[in-house]
Design a protein around this motif. Structure first.
Motif: not given
Length: 124
Positions: A19-29, A70-83
């Motif tokens: 799963l991915s989550c794209a964030a906008s409108g905030l200072t993600f870090s 996990s998160r990628d602050n450069a891309k404003n993304r947070v992920y959930l890897q589910m196995s």
């Protein structure tokens, strides 16, 4: 703050999904990010979160060892890897953001902004 979760789908037990989550409108870090889920007829529950300090992660016991946040602050993304998904993982999954360092990172009521959710269905 706008959050949009995506990546859900129908999978079989034992499969993986990210799963991915794209964030906008905030200072993600500046925000802690969390994933919660809600199954039909059940209360919303904590799944995983990543705090303000790099590397600080939190997991529900039911997903520990199977899910990774996990998160990628450069891309404003947070992920959930589910196995190793199980039928009991079936739910709507929501990402959420939390700027305040008070309260609990495990409580959905302490998160201020939410995405619309993405459905994960795990068949047996």
């Amino acid at each position: 703050v706008q959050l949009q979760a995506y990546g859900g789908g129908l999978v079989q037990a034992g499969d993986s999904l990210r799963l991915s989550c794209a964030a906008s409108g905030l200072t993600f870090s500046n925000y802690a990010m969390g994933w919660f889920r809600q199954a039909p007829g059940k209360e919303r529950e904590f799944v995983a979160a990543m705090g303000w300090i790099t590397g600080s992660t939190y997991y529900a016991d039911s997903v520990k060892g199977r899910f990774t946040i996990s998160r990628d602050n450069a891309k404003n993304r947070v992920y959930l890897q589910m196995s190793n998904l199980k039928p009991e993982d079936t739910a709507g999954y929501y990402c959420a953001s939390k700027i305040s360092r008070t309260g609990s990172i495990y409580e959905w009521t302490d998160f201020g902004s939410w995405g619309q959710g993405t459905l994960v269905t795990v068949s047996s």
